[in-house]
Design a protein around this motif. Sequence first.
Motif, PDB file in Angstrom:
ATOM      1  N   THR A  84       0.844  -1.188   0.000  1.00 23.22           N
ATOM      2  CA  THR A  84       0.000   0.000   0.000  1.00 23.22           C
ATOM      3  C   THR A  84       0.883   1.244   0.000  1.00 23.22           C
ATOM      4  O   THR A  84       1.740   1.381   0.874  1.00 23.22           O
ATOM      5  CB  THR A  84      -0.918   0.034   1.219  1.00 23.22           C
ATOM      6  N   ILE A  85       0.651   2.117  -0.969  1.00 26.41           N
ATOM      7  CA  ILE A  85       1.379   3.379  -1.020  1.00 26.41           C
ATOM      8  C   ILE A  85       0.489   4.478  -0.460  1.00 26.41           C
ATOM      9  O   ILE A  85      -0.726   4.481  -0.681  1.00 26.41           O
ATOM     10  CB  ILE A  85       1.832   3.712  -2.467  1.00 26.41           C
ATOM     11  N   SER A  86       1.105   5.400   0.279  1.00 25.99           N
ATOM     12  CA  SER A  86       0.355   6.517   0.836  1.00 25.99           C
ATOM     13  C   SER A  86       1.291   7.717   0.937  1.00 25.99           C
ATOM     14  O   SER A  86       2.510   7.577   0.837  1.00 25.99           O
ATOM     15  CB  SER A  86      -0.226   6.166   2.208  1.00 25.99           C
ATOM     16  N   ARG A  87       0.705   8.908   1.127  1.00 25.29           N
ATOM     17  CA  ARG A  87       1.527  10.097   1.263  1.00 25.29           C
ATOM     18  C   ARG A  87       0.944  11.013   2.326  1.00 25.29           C
ATOM     19  O   ARG A  87      -0.283  11.083   2.490  1.00 25.29           O
ATOM     20  CB  ARG A  87       1.703  10.827  -0.067  1.00 25.29           C
ATOM     21  N   ASP A  88       1.813  11.696   3.046  1.00 27.58           N
ATOM     22  CA  ASP A  88       1.433  12.662   4.067  1.00 27.58           C
ATOM     23  C   ASP A  88       1.944  14.016   3.607  1.00 27.58           C
ATOM     24  O   ASP A  88       3.139  14.293   3.685  1.00 27.58           O
ATOM     25  CB  ASP A  88       2.036  12.260   5.413  1.00 27.58           C
ATOM     26  N   GLY A  89       1.018  14.856   3.110  1.00 25.16           N
ATOM     27  CA  GLY A  89       1.429  16.145   2.579  1.00 25.16           C
ATOM     28  C   GLY A  89       2.048  17.051   3.611  1.00 25.16           C
ATOM     29  O   GLY A  89       2.968  17.810   3.326  1.00 25.16           O
ATOM     30  N   ALA A  90       1.549  16.979   4.831  1.00 27.60           N
ATOM     31  CA  ALA A  90       2.064  17.849   5.891  1.00 27.60           C
ATOM     32  C   ALA A  90       3.513  17.513   6.225  1.00 27.60           C
ATOM     33  O   ALA A  90       4.289  18.383   6.611  1.00 27.60           O
ATOM     34  CB  ALA A  90       1.192  17.716   7.133  1.00 27.60           C
ATOM     35  N   LYS A  91       3.873  16.247   6.061  1.00 25.72           N
ATOM     36  CA  LYS A  91       5.231  15.808   6.375  1.00 25.72           C
ATOM     37  C   LYS A  91       6.094  15.646   5.128  1.00 25.72           C
ATOM     38  O   LYS A  91       7.262  15.267   5.235  1.00 25.72           O
ATOM     39  CB  LYS A  91       5.198  14.485   7.134  1.00 25.72           C
ATOM     40  N   ASN A  92       5.510  15.900   3.938  1.00 27.62           N
ATOM     41  CA  ASN A  92       6.245  15.696   2.681  1.00 27.62           C
ATOM     42  C   ASN A  92       6.868  14.307   2.633  1.00 27.62           C
ATOM     43  O   ASN A  92       8.040  14.138   2.276  1.00 27.62           O
ATOM     44  CB  ASN A  92       7.328  16.758   2.501  1.00 27.62           C
ATOM     45  N   THR A  93       6.081  13.326   2.992  1.00 24.90           N
ATOM     46  CA  THR A  93       6.603  11.958   3.099  1.00 24.90           C
ATOM     47  C   THR A  93       5.682  10.985   2.378  1.00 24.90           C
ATOM     48  O   THR A  93       4.450  11.123   2.428  1.00 24.90           O
ATOM     49  CB  THR A  93       6.745  11.551   4.572  1.00 24.90           C
TER      50      THR A  93
END
Length: 121
Positions: free
Chosen positions: A68-77
């Motif tokens: 599963t791929i995911s992204r956290d915009g607030a952490k740029n991760t």
Amino acid sequence: QVQLVESGGGLVQAGGSLRLSCAASGRTFSSYAMGWFRQAPGKERDFVAMIRWSGTTFYEDSVKGRFTISRDGAKNTVYLQMNSLKPEDTAVYYCAASRVFSSRAEDVVYWGQGTQVTVSS
């Protein structure tokens, strides 16, 4: 310029799990589709998964239902959760930033340095 730094690789037994992280810095993170590729010894760098800023995802067939791929915009991760790992998943995993939502390595603009994932049988 975008800098990508991966972490989270390691050695795990077949059936186990790992979570890879990719921290991005530099230019606007949301301008790029983010993804993961992998390269086994003696083989080409292959697509694993990609995610758009909107959250749309795209997976290579052999990892569907396991990764599963995911992204956290607030952490740029960006993350890659890998479950039910198999020995054939063994490779160096690279984080990638692409200007297009694509599985082609040729479309990647920035690469991370890679992190080794080894799955023992």
